[in-house]
Design a protein around this motif. Sequence first.
Motif, PDB file in Angstrom:
ATOM      1  N   UNK A 114      -8.644  -6.170  -3.460  1.00  0.00           N
ATOM      2  CA  UNK A 114      -7.969  -6.791  -2.318  1.00  0.00           C
ATOM      3  C   UNK A 114      -7.753  -5.822  -1.149  1.00  0.00           C
ATOM      4  N   UNK A 115      -8.611  -4.813  -1.064  1.00  0.00           N
ATOM      5  CA  UNK A 115      -8.563  -3.836   0.029  1.00  0.00           C
ATOM      6  C   UNK A 115      -9.956  -3.694   0.627  1.00  0.00           C
ATOM      7  N   UNK A 116     -10.039  -3.653   1.949  1.00  0.00           N
ATOM      8  CA  UNK A 116     -11.280  -3.274   2.623  1.00  0.00           C
ATOM      9  C   UNK A 116     -11.122  -1.815   3.032  1.00  0.00           C
ATOM     10  N   UNK A 117     -11.974  -0.970   2.512  1.00  0.00           N
ATOM     11  CA  UNK A 117     -11.867   0.464   2.795  1.00  0.00           C
ATOM     12  C   UNK A 117     -13.050   0.958   3.617  1.00  0.00           C
ATOM     13  N   UNK A 118     -12.732   1.700   4.677  1.00  0.00           N
ATOM     14  CA  UNK A 118     -13.746   2.381   5.476  1.00  0.00           C
ATOM     15  C   UNK A 118     -13.700   3.863   5.112  1.00  0.00           C
ATOM     16  N   UNK A 119     -14.833   4.423   4.700  1.00  0.00           N
ATOM     17  CA  UNK A 119     -14.856   5.818   4.267  1.00  0.00           C
ATOM     18  C   UNK A 119     -14.787   6.815   5.420  1.00  0.00           C
ATOM     19  N   UNK A 120     -15.073   6.348   6.633  1.00  0.00           N
ATOM     20  CA  UNK A 120     -14.990   7.254   7.779  1.00  0.00           C
ATOM     21  C   UNK A 120     -16.175   8.174   7.928  1.00  0.00           C
ATOM     22  N   UNK A 163      -7.939   1.580   5.996  1.00  0.00           N
ATOM     23  CA  UNK A 163      -7.813   0.554   4.972  1.00  0.00           C
ATOM     24  C   UNK A 163      -7.251  -0.717   5.601  1.00  0.00           C
ATOM     25  N   UNK A 164      -7.804  -1.869   5.180  1.00  0.00           N
ATOM     26  CA  UNK A 164      -7.346  -3.162   5.665  1.00  0.00           C
ATOM     27  C   UNK A 164      -7.040  -4.064   4.470  1.00  0.00           C
ATOM     28  N   UNK A 165      -6.055  -4.944   4.636  1.00  0.00           N
ATOM     29  CA  UNK A 165      -5.765  -5.936   3.606  1.00  0.00           C
ATOM     30  C   UNK A 165      -5.211  -7.206   4.273  1.00  0.00           C
ATOM     31  N   UNK A 166      -5.218  -8.291   3.499  1.00  0.00           N
ATOM     32  CA  UNK A 166      -4.717  -9.579   3.993  1.00  0.00           C
ATOM     33  C   UNK A 166      -5.343  -9.964   5.334  1.00  0.00           C
ATOM     34  N   UNK A 178     -18.559   1.206   3.730  1.00  0.00           N
ATOM     35  CA  UNK A 178     -17.468   0.258   3.546  1.00  0.00           C
ATOM     36  C   UNK A 178     -17.444  -0.237   2.109  1.00  0.00           C
ATOM     37  N   UNK A 179     -16.227  -0.500   1.601  1.00  0.00           N
ATOM     38  CA  UNK A 179     -16.079  -1.028   0.250  1.00  0.00           C
ATOM     39  C   UNK A 179     -15.004  -2.116   0.223  1.00  0.00           C
ATOM     40  N   UNK A 180     -15.297  -3.220  -0.456  1.00  0.00           N
ATOM     41  CA  UNK A 180     -14.343  -4.299  -0.688  1.00  0.00           C
ATOM     42  C   UNK A 180     -13.956  -4.250  -2.162  1.00  0.00           C
ATOM     43  N   UNK A 181     -12.716  -3.869  -2.461  1.00  0.00           N
ATOM     44  CA  UNK A 181     -12.305  -3.712  -3.848  1.00  0.00           C
ATOM     45  C   UNK A 181     -10.792  -3.824  -3.966  1.00  0.00           C
TER      46      UNK A 181
END
Length: 240
Positions: free
Chosen positions: A67-73, A231-234, A62-65
């Motif tokens: 304003x996006x939370x990204x899961x690499x899967x 990807x997640x945001x807000x 997982x990465x927080x960058x």
Amino acid sequence: MNRVCSLICLVLMMLVSCKQQKKDIETRTASEKVVKENDDWISLMDASLWRGYNEDALPDNWQFKDDIIECYGTGGDIGGDIITKDTYDNFELSLEWKITDGGNSGIFYHVVEDKIYKAPYETGAEYQLLDDEGFSEPIENWQKTGANYAMHVADKDKKMLKPIGEWNSSKIVFNKGEVEHWLNGQKIVTFNKFSDDWKEKRNSGKWNDFPDYGKANDGYLGLQDHGAGVWFRNVKVRRL
């Protein structure tokens, strides 16, 4: 005499202007106070508010960058999921998300953490995220986006899922057993967790191997790595 009259008029105009400015400031301050008092949303876009399930730190999938939370899967059925550090009972969770082609993921709530459990889905309810059209295997309606996974199907007449690559908005509300799942502004699932209908679905067979599923009404929020990029945001939550 004209100068005196002019001076008096100027002073009166200044007094009126000062009173109006004071009134404007007081009105603005009162308005800001109301906004502040009603602004009880908590942003969850900070990595320090999350950690891996049954872990002390955030896993590297997982990465927080930006304003996006990204899961690499890179996770799978077991391992790789993250949970909030705080627990929530009655709450409203709001977020936006998008997923890769054929992707599968989910949003958990009321997750119980213990070494006897391997993943959040063993205890917590799940708002399903899926590429409904492009998923590679046959799926049931209770597996599709917005469903209360393996429990309640999303209303197909109200459900509007955006194409892969576009952002969807989702919301989960849990308030004293009354539950709502929202997708892109439409309420697509409603149920009462304390109803006979919920109990019947809970005991219908899917959860036989997970006897503690759904027992908690207070727990962690979670995001799933089920082997797909997400990807997640807000992402924000408020207590009810």
